[in-house]
Every structure is written in C-alpha cells, then in structure tokens.
Design a protein around this motif. Structure first.
Motif, PDB file in Angstrom:
ATOM      1  N   VAL A 423       0.816  -1.216   0.000  1.00 14.88           N
ATOM      2  CA  VAL A 423       0.000   0.000   0.000  1.00 14.88           C
ATOM      3  C   VAL A 423       0.850   1.266   0.000  1.00 14.88           C
ATOM      4  N   TYR A 424       2.061   1.190   0.564  1.00 16.06           N
ATOM      5  CA  TYR A 424       2.924   2.376   0.569  1.00 16.06           C
ATOM      6  C   TYR A 424       3.391   2.711  -0.844  1.00 16.06           C
ATOM      7  N   ASP A 425       3.634   1.675  -1.651  1.00 13.60           N
ATOM      8  CA  ASP A 425       3.969   1.911  -3.055  1.00 13.60           C
ATOM      9  C   ASP A 425       2.778   2.503  -3.796  1.00 13.60           C
ATOM     10  N   ALA A 426       1.600   1.937  -3.561  1.00 16.30           N
ATOM     11  CA  ALA A 426       0.390   2.450  -4.212  1.00 16.30           C
ATOM     12  C   ALA A 426       0.193   3.929  -3.907  1.00 16.30           C
ATOM     13  N   ALA A 427       0.376   4.285  -2.639  1.00 17.57           N
ATOM     14  CA  ALA A 427       0.171   5.678  -2.222  1.00 17.57           C
ATOM     15  C   ALA A 427       1.254   6.597  -2.775  1.00 17.57           C
ATOM     16  N   LEU A 428       2.503   6.211  -2.625  1.00 16.62           N
ATOM     17  CA  LEU A 428       3.612   7.082  -3.025  1.00 16.62           C
ATOM     18  C   LEU A 428       3.638   7.303  -4.528  1.00 16.62           C
ATOM     19  N   TRP A 429       3.513   6.235  -5.288  1.00 13.46           N
ATOM     20  CA  TRP A 429       3.586   6.376  -6.745  1.00 13.46           C
ATOM     21  C   TRP A 429       2.397   7.188  -7.267  1.00 13.46           C
ATOM     22  N   SER A 430       1.225   6.996  -6.655  1.00 15.83           N
ATOM     23  CA  SER A 430       0.046   7.769  -7.066  1.00 15.83           C
ATOM     24  C   SER A 430       0.164   9.232  -6.663  1.00 15.83           C
ATOM     25  N   ALA A 431       0.860   9.503  -5.556  1.00 14.03           N
ATOM     26  CA  ALA A 431       0.970  10.868  -5.037  1.00 14.03           C
ATOM     27  C   ALA A 431       1.727  11.800  -5.971  1.00 14.03           C
ATOM     28  N   ILE A 432       2.504  11.235  -6.886  1.00 13.65           N
ATOM     29  CA  ILE A 432       3.246  12.079  -7.830  1.00 13.65           C
ATOM     30  C   ILE A 432       2.301  12.995  -8.596  1.00 13.65           C
ATOM     31  N   THR A 433       1.103  12.527  -8.902  1.00  8.63           N
ATOM     32  CA  THR A 433       0.176  13.342  -9.696  1.00  8.63           C
ATOM     33  C   THR A 433      -0.217  14.633  -8.984  1.00  8.63           C
ATOM     34  N   PRO A 434      -0.829  14.580  -7.799  1.00  8.46           N
ATOM     35  CA  PRO A 434      -1.207  15.851  -7.169  1.00  8.46           C
ATOM     36  C   PRO A 434      -0.017  16.712  -6.781  1.00  8.46           C
ATOM     37  N   LEU A 435       1.103  16.097  -6.427  1.00  5.20           N
ATOM     38  CA  LEU A 435       2.291  16.883  -6.079  1.00  5.20           C
ATOM     39  C   LEU A 435       2.842  17.599  -7.314  1.00  5.20           C
ATOM     40  N   SER A 436       2.846  16.899  -8.443  1.00  2.00           N
ATOM     41  CA  SER A 436       3.331  17.535  -9.679  1.00  2.00           C
ATOM     42  C   SER A 436       2.400  18.655 -10.115  1.00  2.00           C
ATOM     43  N   GLU A 437       1.105  18.488  -9.914  1.00  4.78           N
ATOM     44  CA  GLU A 437       0.159  19.553 -10.238  1.00  4.78           C
ATOM     45  C   GLU A 437       0.452  20.809  -9.428  1.00  4.78           C
TER      46      GLU A 437
END
Length: 479
Positions: A423-437
């Motif tokens: 789940v930490y991979d799921a969260a971290l890799w997905s978090a790139i989107t809002p952080l990049s925005e």
C-alpha cells in the motif's frame, strides 16, 4: 456555464456506470486547480507526525488455498483480467460487476468451458457493494475509472477483502492516506496493479540491481509517452469520455506509475530509500484543444471541449531521494511520438536503457555486444520469468507482463508471501500526480513528498523477487 456542465457530466457519467456512492460523488466533485492540493498536503504533514498503525511492508497474510475473486469494472482492462485469472490454478471467479449487462455478457463468453460460474452484479449504482460484502470473496479486483479507485479500495478493505486496484490507486494526497490507514488497520493488502514492474526487461534489471551489477544506483528515468489523442476523443472509447475529462483542469503528471514503479523498486524506495522532494514543469497544450476545435466543426458533441483547459503535452517531473539519487518521470499522451517508458537505470558501474529498442546494457562507455547481452540475460533472468515467462507470452496481456503480475499476486496470496507492491507503493507512486500539479501551478517550485511509511523506510527490507520456495501455482493453459 460550460465548466459547470462539464462537472455535471463528469459526476453523471460515474453515476451512470453504476459504481458511484455518495462518498464517491463527493470525491469526484473535488477539482484540482493551482495550489488546491495545499490542503491535502497540509493534512498529509499532520498524518506523518502520527505513529504507524501497523507496518504493511513485508506483511505476510494468512495463506489462502483458494483465492476467490470479485471483479468490478468490465470496460477496457477488466475483461482481460478476468480471462487471465481463469488460467491460474487456485482461483475461483465468484462475481462480475458492471452497470452495463452487455459488458458482463461479453466476459461470460470467455469463461465458457471453465469451472467458473460467477454471480452477476449490474442492478443499480451500488450493486458493487453487494459483491464486496460477500463472505465468500477474498480479493476484489478494481478496474473502474480513476475517481472510483480509492473509494472502492477502502470499502473493500473495510469489508475484509484484499484489494488489487488499477493505476493510479488514488487521485489526491488525502486519498493516498486513506488507503494507507485502511490497509494498516484492517491488515488487508492493497496492491496497485502496476503491470510494468513485471515486464521482462524491468524484472531483469531489477534482479541485476539486487545482485550489484550496476554498482550504486545514481539515477533512473521512466515515462508514459503514448499518443492517446484519437482514443481519448473517440466517443466509443472510454465510457462517457471519462479519460478525456481527466485531462481537463489538471496539469501535471497524470499517469506516472508505469515508468516510475520499476525505478522505485530498483532504488529500494520505501525500503532503504525514500523520496524527499520533487519539481515539475509542463509544456503548453499544443494538441488537445486544436483537436476539440477541429472535431467540433463536424460534430457539435465536441463543442463543449473547445474552451476546456487541457493539460500540457509534455510534463517532466524530477525527484530527489533521501539518499541523494535522482529520478526523472515524463508524461505525454498527446504528441505524435513512438510509445516509450524510457526505463533508464544508471549506476556507478553500468547502465541500462529499454527504449528506443533494442534493449541495451552498457559497461563503461560501450554498449554490450549481442553475445555479451545473451550472457547477462542467462545469468540474471529471475526465477519468476523462468517459471511462467513462456506461459505468460502465450496467455498475453501487454506481451505477457499482465499475466506475470496476476500469477505472482495469486501465488503470493496462496503461499502467504509478502506482495511485491504494498500500500505504501500504491500511495507514493500515485501521489506524484497531485504533487506535480502543485509544482506546475507554482512555476516548478519544489514540493516535499510525504513519507507514507512514517519513517519505516529506514528499516523495511527490499522486495524479494525470488519465488521464495513457493511458485507452486500452476498455469492451466486451455483452462
């Protein structure tokens, strides 16, 4: 008025799929603009200060002799997943869910001649919950539009199910934390179905990195460069144009995980290293607006898209890790370019690059010769490829990597092994989107990356990609 109509259509299309609950609709109404992710990031900072409920990294759930699966979302990805799973020993397909009965009927045809007799769910917008609430399902497989991924995954874990969810697992930082906290509290796996981690060259380079071939890893590159303009503007493509809608009002790396996942595994991110901060920059849009204008001249359906704020063609995001490594991630789905995930691994002793083909490995300043490449492949091809690689190519799924992913998931669940992606991979890799925005909206200023492990990355063990004495799940070619 057009913006209001578009938001209305977005919510309506999700409800029309029959997969939206009140909480889902609330999530869908959240629109990311400028620094609108600041609230989520502030909330994430507060979460980080708390203690970890339970460390899911390396967690070995109780063994399951049979893995009973319910599938939700039978559009583009779901049907192929159902068929792949039907070839794997120890799988029972117990339920199929989609608001469109015709989609279910198509999938049922692929199960003819098998022992799988799933129950069907297509009665209203909340029917998926009935399937998730069953006591005789161990795993829910989620292949719905992006906005539904987190609400469904959270509901599934709360209902006592392991969860396999298509990419991205979450759209906001708050959703990332929801996944983490729910998985930790329920002790149920939440695996994002990042299939590219199971492609042949990516697994080869991961095994090479594990055995020190590259020396110290310095830098990695990944991407999703895939011209989807025709498909996104195709009225018969994604249901209710949902994927085109995802490219409106959001500017950043909207789909980072295909290129990022394999690099993170090679760098032991979440397991010995961690992302520290990122900076992100997007070009202007030079394609999608013009396509909308051109199409609107012939079809009034596209008129509403002529004033849409489409994301830029190319986004480039740079990440610095706690141990000083760098990662470049690119996203471009609207330029006429050949497909590429790049996959560059650069170390102190060697490097690898997948695209443009052929795949290459270099020692020093020279690429390995053909016979040297064959020797490397013979030495470093991992067990999982030797076990199911040829069978995966027969079954298919993006050249076989989809099947390897599904087989590995089932084999781990049946043998009580930790999953390759938690789940930490799921969260971290997905978090790139809002952080990049957020970074794009603030002239590429750096943004801190939340630590979803809450410090456990310092002691978590790297992913063990060996069969670990298991690998006893057979493949039933011909069902």
């Amino acid at each position: 008025m057009n913006d209001n109509r578009r938001n209305f259509l977005k919510i309506g299309s999700l409800a029309g799929l029959g997969l939206a609950s009140g909480s889902v609709l609330a999530a869908c109404q959240t629109k990311t603009e400028g620094n609108a992710t600041a609230t989520s990031i502030a909330a994430a900072a507060g979460q980080q200060a708390g203690s970890q409920i339970f460390n899911m990294s390396g967690y070995k759930a109780p063994k399951l002799d049979k893995v009973r699966i319910g599938f939700v979302g039978l559009g583009m990805r779901g049907p192929h997943a159902v068929e792949r799973m039907s070839y794997i020993e120890g799988v029972e397909i117990k339920g199929l869910c989609d608001i469109r009965p015709k989609q279910i009927d198509k999938v049922l045809k692929t199960l003819e001649g098998t022992n799988h007799k799933p129950d069907l769910y297509s009665d209203g917008p909340d029917d998926w919950k009935k399937m998730f609430d069953r006591d005789d399902i161990d795993l829910v497989y989620i292949a719905t539009p992006w906005a539904l991924h987190t609400p469904m995954a959270v509901y599934g874990m709360e209902a006592g199910k392991h969860v396999a969810v298509e990419v991205p697992a979450a759209k906001t930082i708050d959703e990332c934390w929801q996944l983490v906290e729910t998985s930790e509290r329920t002790k149920k796996h939440c695996m994002m179905l990042e299939n590219c981690c199971y492609d042949f060259f990516e697994l080869l380079t991961l095994n090479m990195a594990r055995q020190g071939y590259f020396g110290e890893i310095i830098h990695g590159e990944g991407a999703y460069i895939h011209d989807l303009v025709d498909l996104n503007f195709n009225k018969n493509g994604y249901e209710s144009m949902w994927r085109l809608e995802e490219n409106i009002g959001r500017d950043g790396n909207l789909y980072p995980t295909h290129g990022l996942g394999p690099i993170c595994q090679i760098m032991n991110v979440n397991r010995g290293d961690q992302m520290d901060y990122l900076t992100s920059l997007s070009s202007n849009d030079f394609s999608m607006h013009q396509r909308a204008v051109d199409l609107a001249k012939e079809d009034n359906f596209f008129q509403e898209y002529t004033d849409a704020a489409f994301r830029g063609n190319m986004n480039t995001t740079m990440v610095k890790t706690k141990n000083g490594r760098s990662i470049m991630i690119q996203h471009d789905v609207s330029s006429p370019r050949p497909y590429s995930r790049i996959h560059v691994v650069s170390g102190t002793e060697a490097m690898a690059r997948k695209w443009p083909s052929p795949e290459r490995i270099a020692k020093g300043h020279s690429w390995l010769k053909e016979d040297e490449m064959k020797a490397v492949e013979e030495k470093y091809t991992p067990e999982i490829i030797k076990k199911v690689g040829d069978l995966a190519k027969q079954v298919g799924g993006h050249g076989g990597m989809d099947f390897i992913m599904d087989w590995r998931l089932i084999d781990c669940l049946r043998n009580g092994l930790a999953l390759d992606q938690d789940v930490y991979d799921a969260a971290l890799w997905s978090a790139i989107t809002p952080l990049s925005e957020q970074s794009v909206a603030n002239r590429a200023q750096s943004v801190d990356v939340p630590d979803f492990t809450r410090g456990s990355w310092k002691t978590n063990a790297p992913v063990d990609i060996s069969l670990q004495g298991a690998g006893n799940t057979n493949v039933l070619i011909g069902k």
